[in-house]
Design an enzyme around this catalytic site. Structure first.
Site, mmCIF file in Angstrom:
data_model
loop_
_atom_site.group_PDB
_atom_site.id
_atom_site.type_symbol
_atom_site.label_atom_id
_atom_site.label_comp_id
_atom_site.label_asym_id
_atom_site.label_seq_id
_atom_site.Cartn_x
_atom_site.Cartn_y
_atom_site.Cartn_z
ATOM 1 N N HIS A 72 52.213 1.140 3.735
ATOM 2 C CA HIS A 72 53.128 2.077 3.073
ATOM 3 C C HIS A 72 52.776 3.508 3.459
ATOM 4 O O HIS A 72 51.677 3.965 3.193
ATOM 5 C CB HIS A 72 53.041 1.930 1.558
ATOM 6 C CG HIS A 72 53.749 0.713 1.040
ATOM 7 N ND1 HIS A 72 54.064 0.549 -0.284
ATOM 8 C CD2 HIS A 72 54.222 -0.379 1.684
ATOM 9 C CE1 HIS A 72 54.701 -0.598 -0.437
ATOM 10 N NE2 HIS A 72 54.803 -1.192 0.741
ATOM 11 N N TYR A 201 56.689 5.420 -8.865
ATOM 12 C CA TYR A 201 56.029 5.861 -10.097
ATOM 13 C C TYR A 201 57.074 6.642 -10.892
ATOM 14 O O TYR A 201 57.514 7.708 -10.446
ATOM 15 C CB TYR A 201 54.852 6.779 -9.779
ATOM 16 C CG TYR A 201 53.643 6.077 -9.181
ATOM 17 C CD1 TYR A 201 53.598 5.755 -7.832
ATOM 18 C CD2 TYR A 201 52.539 5.750 -9.971
ATOM 19 C CE1 TYR A 201 52.477 5.118 -7.287
ATOM 20 C CE2 TYR A 201 51.422 5.121 -9.431
ATOM 21 C CZ TYR A 201 51.399 4.804 -8.101
ATOM 22 O OH TYR A 201 50.297 4.187 -7.561
ATOM 23 N N PRO A 292 44.409 2.988 -13.966
ATOM 24 C CA PRO A 292 44.942 2.459 -12.701
ATOM 25 C C PRO A 292 46.017 3.320 -12.027
ATOM 26 O O PRO A 292 46.435 3.001 -10.915
ATOM 27 C CB PRO A 292 45.517 1.099 -13.101
ATOM 28 C CG PRO A 292 45.791 1.204 -14.559
ATOM 29 C CD PRO A 292 44.776 2.142 -15.120
ATOM 30 N N LYS A 296 42.849 3.342 -7.712
ATOM 31 C CA LYS A 296 41.557 3.666 -7.104
ATOM 32 C C LYS A 296 40.407 2.713 -7.397
ATOM 33 O O LYS A 296 39.376 2.761 -6.715
ATOM 34 C CB LYS A 296 41.114 5.070 -7.569
ATOM 35 C CG LYS A 296 41.941 6.187 -7.013
ATOM 36 C CD LYS A 296 41.627 6.382 -5.549
ATOM 37 C CE LYS A 296 42.669 7.221 -4.857
ATOM 38 N NZ LYS A 296 43.034 6.743 -3.559
ATOM 39 N N TYR A 384 45.491 10.109 -2.579
ATOM 40 C CA TYR A 384 46.035 8.749 -2.704
ATOM 41 C C TYR A 384 45.605 7.863 -1.527
ATOM 42 O O TYR A 384 45.200 6.715 -1.726
ATOM 43 C CB TYR A 384 47.567 8.792 -2.815
ATOM 44 C CG TYR A 384 48.156 7.521 -3.389
ATOM 45 C CD1 TYR A 384 48.529 7.447 -4.729
ATOM 46 C CD2 TYR A 384 48.332 6.394 -2.599
ATOM 47 C CE1 TYR A 384 49.065 6.283 -5.265
ATOM 48 C CE2 TYR A 384 48.863 5.216 -3.121
ATOM 49 C CZ TYR A 384 49.224 5.167 -4.453
ATOM 50 O OH TYR A 384 49.747 4.009 -4.981
HETATM 51 P P1 FAD Z 1 34.843 -6.674 -10.707
HETATM 52 O O1 FAD Z 1 35.983 -6.924 -9.843
HETATM 53 O O2 FAD Z 1 35.022 -6.684 -12.178
HETATM 54 O O3 FAD Z 1 33.745 -7.765 -10.331
HETATM 55 C C1 FAD Z 1 32.613 -8.013 -11.106
HETATM 56 C C2 FAD Z 1 32.222 -9.471 -10.948
HETATM 57 O O4 FAD Z 1 31.011 -9.706 -11.661
HETATM 58 C C3 FAD Z 1 33.254 -10.414 -11.530
HETATM 59 O O5 FAD Z 1 33.572 -11.416 -10.592
HETATM 60 C C4 FAD Z 1 32.570 -10.975 -12.755
HETATM 61 O O6 FAD Z 1 32.967 -12.299 -13.039
HETATM 62 C C5 FAD Z 1 31.115 -10.910 -12.374
HETATM 63 N N1 FAD Z 1 30.190 -10.834 -13.492
HETATM 64 C C6 FAD Z 1 30.348 -10.200 -14.674
HETATM 65 N N2 FAD Z 1 29.272 -10.371 -15.453
HETATM 66 C C7 FAD Z 1 28.415 -11.132 -14.749
HETATM 67 C C8 FAD Z 1 27.135 -11.653 -15.025
HETATM 68 N N3 FAD Z 1 26.539 -11.424 -16.179
HETATM 69 N N4 FAD Z 1 26.545 -12.405 -14.087
HETATM 70 C C9 FAD Z 1 27.149 -12.643 -12.907
HETATM 71 N N5 FAD Z 1 28.364 -12.184 -12.592
HETATM 72 C C10 FAD Z 1 28.993 -11.437 -13.503
HETATM 73 N N6 FAD Z 1 42.664 -1.277 -10.236
HETATM 74 C C11 FAD Z 1 43.695 -0.746 -9.617
HETATM 75 O O7 FAD Z 1 43.489 0.125 -8.791
HETATM 76 N N7 FAD Z 1 44.975 -1.199 -9.858
HETATM 77 C C12 FAD Z 1 45.229 -2.198 -10.762
HETATM 78 O O8 FAD Z 1 46.366 -2.586 -10.965
HETATM 79 C C13 FAD Z 1 44.157 -2.748 -11.436
HETATM 80 N N8 FAD Z 1 44.372 -3.723 -12.331
HETATM 81 C C14 FAD Z 1 43.317 -4.218 -13.010
HETATM 82 C C15 FAD Z 1 43.539 -5.204 -13.971
HETATM 83 C C16 FAD Z 1 42.476 -5.707 -14.709
HETATM 84 C C17 FAD Z 1 42.721 -6.762 -15.777
HETATM 85 C C18 FAD Z 1 41.160 -5.222 -14.471
HETATM 86 C C19 FAD Z 1 39.987 -5.749 -15.269
HETATM 87 C C20 FAD Z 1 40.955 -4.272 -13.486
HETATM 88 C C21 FAD Z 1 42.019 -3.739 -12.747
HETATM 89 N N9 FAD Z 1 41.828 -2.770 -11.769
HETATM 90 C C22 FAD Z 1 42.867 -2.255 -11.136
HETATM 91 C C23 FAD Z 1 40.525 -2.275 -11.399
HETATM 92 C C24 FAD Z 1 39.953 -3.001 -10.193
HETATM 93 O O9 FAD Z 1 40.399 -4.318 -10.169
HETATM 94 C C25 FAD Z 1 38.449 -2.886 -10.319
HETATM 95 O O10 FAD Z 1 38.115 -1.511 -10.246
HETATM 96 C C26 FAD Z 1 37.669 -3.661 -9.264
HETATM 97 O O11 FAD Z 1 37.808 -5.041 -9.482
HETATM 98 C C27 FAD Z 1 36.192 -3.266 -9.305
HETATM 99 O O12 FAD Z 1 35.430 -4.150 -8.544
HETATM 100 P P2 FAD Z 1 33.972 -4.543 -8.981
HETATM 101 O O13 FAD Z 1 33.485 -5.445 -7.922
HETATM 102 O O14 FAD Z 1 33.214 -3.338 -9.300
HETATM 103 O O15 FAD Z 1 34.118 -5.304 -10.366
HETATM 104 C C1 PHB Z 2 49.481 -2.708 -8.208
HETATM 105 O O1 PHB Z 2 50.223 -3.039 -7.270
HETATM 106 O O2 PHB Z 2 48.948 -3.532 -8.947
HETATM 107 C C2 PHB Z 2 49.255 -1.271 -8.484
HETATM 108 C C3 PHB Z 2 49.782 -0.323 -7.634
HETATM 109 C C4 PHB Z 2 49.567 1.024 -7.879
HETATM 110 C C5 PHB Z 2 48.840 1.410 -8.970
HETATM 111 C C6 PHB Z 2 48.293 0.462 -9.819
HETATM 112 C C7 PHB Z 2 48.515 -0.891 -9.572
HETATM 113 O O3 PHB Z 2 48.653 2.723 -9.210
#
Ligand code: FAD
Ligand code: PHB
Length: 390
Positions: A72, A201, A292, A296, A384
């Site tokens: 995009h 948006y 979100p 980021k 962005y």
């Molecule tokens: P996570 O992806 O949370 O990974 C952490 C991992 O550690 C998980 O697999 C978990 O199961 C594991 N874990 C937890 N505790 C333990 C433990 N005690 N022992 C072993 N393993 C463990 N960001 C956006 O930009 N756009 C979005 O639309 C968006 N939607 C989201 C929706 C939801 C419901 C959530 C929760 C987050 C969303 N985010 C979004 C944020 C984005 O997904 C996260 O910032 C990203 O996943 C961060 O990655 P991470 O690896 O730090 O953490």
């Molecule tokens: C998504 O596609 O899930 C999405 C896209 C843009 C955002 C947040 C989530 O700012």
């Protein structure tokens, strides 16, 4: 069991770190609380920054991304019933973002890790960390009910916001910066061709709405809602009706389809300082959360582990601890800039329950400014697509 780096969590932070370390010849073991199937199906983010995409290619895990990712070159800001495009390519010297679901990234990273015969221990129970301020930290856990112990040089806390690593640091060693927003997002995944080629948006009197997508057949849509909204109060017809209202624009139509999944997410900004304690290094959501709106979360997790892998690389190559000591400082410079951007996008586009007509006029004036001033549009665009790595 022994390893050099014990990685807790198989999310984007943990898995990217494992592959980055593998490339440097550094051994690691990844421990994950959930099953492989669970982490590969968990629907979350969808927007990959320019640098995240480049890293996937560098690590040799970009093949499906190249075929299935949707590039995009801009987004649309919609307000007052009209759309205004922010042209990323033109404003950033050719950069773009790529739409590719987080769980697809996870599948690619897990496949590469397992293909190289490197361990990921799924379904690890009761994970705990010990001896973080000593010479050799350990991770204790259970596999199929049997106690296990992993001795390591370093622990990478990549276990997300609700993980065990951050709470294992003495509270007096950390400062927490936190802000909760008085709204959440109701998100749906629908079997409907996206009604626009690019993300929309939308700022609206009734609240924010976002049109995103996962593929040419699947739309991802969000509505601003109450932070504790009950999904039961949102039958499919009500969701579509509300989306039609908030996304309305002259000569444009929203395509509906079967809703495959729906859920509510709260919104917060959260930062832990520092992001390290003794031999433990926090990365990704374990250290910080962004709302979100700036897309980021995943990208910031990737930026952290790039810094961490460089620091660990320096240590194992030369015994020097300079970069490890500065890990937190280096990461936090980016973290705060991304916090600022995510807060700004959120403040610009949402309806605040305590906002008065003055606030709404000011938001509209800012949207008008961002979409009519090249300088303002460029600020949005460069944030962005992703700020350069330090
Ligand atoms: P996570 O992806 O949370 O990974 C952490 C991992 O550690 C998980 O697999 C978990 O199961 C594991 N874990 C937890 N505790 C333990 C433990 N005690 N022992 C072993 N393993 C463990 N960001 C956006 O930009 N756009 C979005 O639309 C968006 N939607 C989201 C929706 C939801 C419901 C959530 C929760 C987050 C969303 N985010 C979004 C944020 C984005 O997904 C996260 O910032 C990203 O996943 C961060 O990655 P991470 O690896 O730090 O953490
Ligand atoms: C998504 O596609 O899930 C999405 C896209 C843009 C955002 C947040 C989530 O700012």
């Amino acid at each position: 069991m022994k390893t050099q780096v014990g990685i807790i969590g198989a999310g984007p932070a943990g898995l990217f770190l494992a592959l980055l370390l593998q490339r440097l010849g550094i051994e690691s073991v990844v421990l994950e609380a959930h099953t492989r199937n669970y982490v590969e199906e968990r629907v979350r983010a969808g927007v990959l920054e320019y640098g995240t995409v480049e890293l996937m290619h560098e690590l040799g895990v970009g093949e499906r991304l190249r075929r299935q990712g949707l590039e995009h070159g801009g987004i649309e800001l919609r307000f007052g019933g009209a759309g205004h495009r922010i042209d990323f390519r033109e404003l950033t010297g050719g950069k773009c973002v790529t739409i590719y679901a987080q769980h697809e990234v996870i599948k690619d990273l897990i496949a590469a890790r397992l293909a190289a015969n490197r361990p990921i221990l799924f379904a690890a129970e009761n994970v705990s960390v010990h001896g973080l301020d000593g010479e050799r930290p350990t991770i204790q856990f259970q596999m199929n009910g049997a106690p296990e112990k992993l001795e390591c040089d370093f622990v990478a806390g990549c276990d997300g916001f609700h993980g065990v690593c951050r709470p294992s640091i003495p509270a007096n060693a950390l400062t927490i910066y936190d802000r909760e927003y008085p709204f959440g997002w109701l998100g749906i995944l629908a079997q409907a061709p996206p009604s626009s080629h690019e993300l929309i948006y939308a700022y609206h009197e009734r609240g924010f709405a976002l049109l995103s997508m996962r593929s040419p057949e699947i739309s991802r849509l969000y509505l601003q809602c109450e932070p504790d909204e009950h999904i039961a109060g949102w039958p499919d017809e009500r969701i579509w009706e509300e989306l039609h209202k908030r996304l309305a624009a002259d000569g444009w139509k929203l395509t509906e389809g079967a809703i495959m999944q729906k859920g509510v997410t709260g919104m917060r900004s959260f930062v832990t300082e520092p992001m390290q304690f003794g031999k433990l290094f926090l990365a990704g959501d374990a250290a910080h959360i962004v709302p979100p709106t700036g897309a980021k979360g995943l990208n910031l997790a990737v930026a952290d582990v790039r810094v961490l892998s460089r620091a660990l690389g320096e240590f194992y190559a030369s015994g020097k601890t300079g970069l490890l000591a500065r890990y937190s400082d280096i990461c936090l410079r980016r973290v705060w800039k991304v916090q600022r951007f995510s807060w700004w996008m959120t403040s610009l586009l949402h309806r605040f329950p305590d906002g008065n007509p003055f606030d709404r006029r000011r938001q509209l004036a800012e949207l008008d400014y961002v979409t009519s001033s090249r300088a303002a549009a460029q600020t949005l665009a460069e944030n962005y697509v992703g700020l350069p790595m330090e």
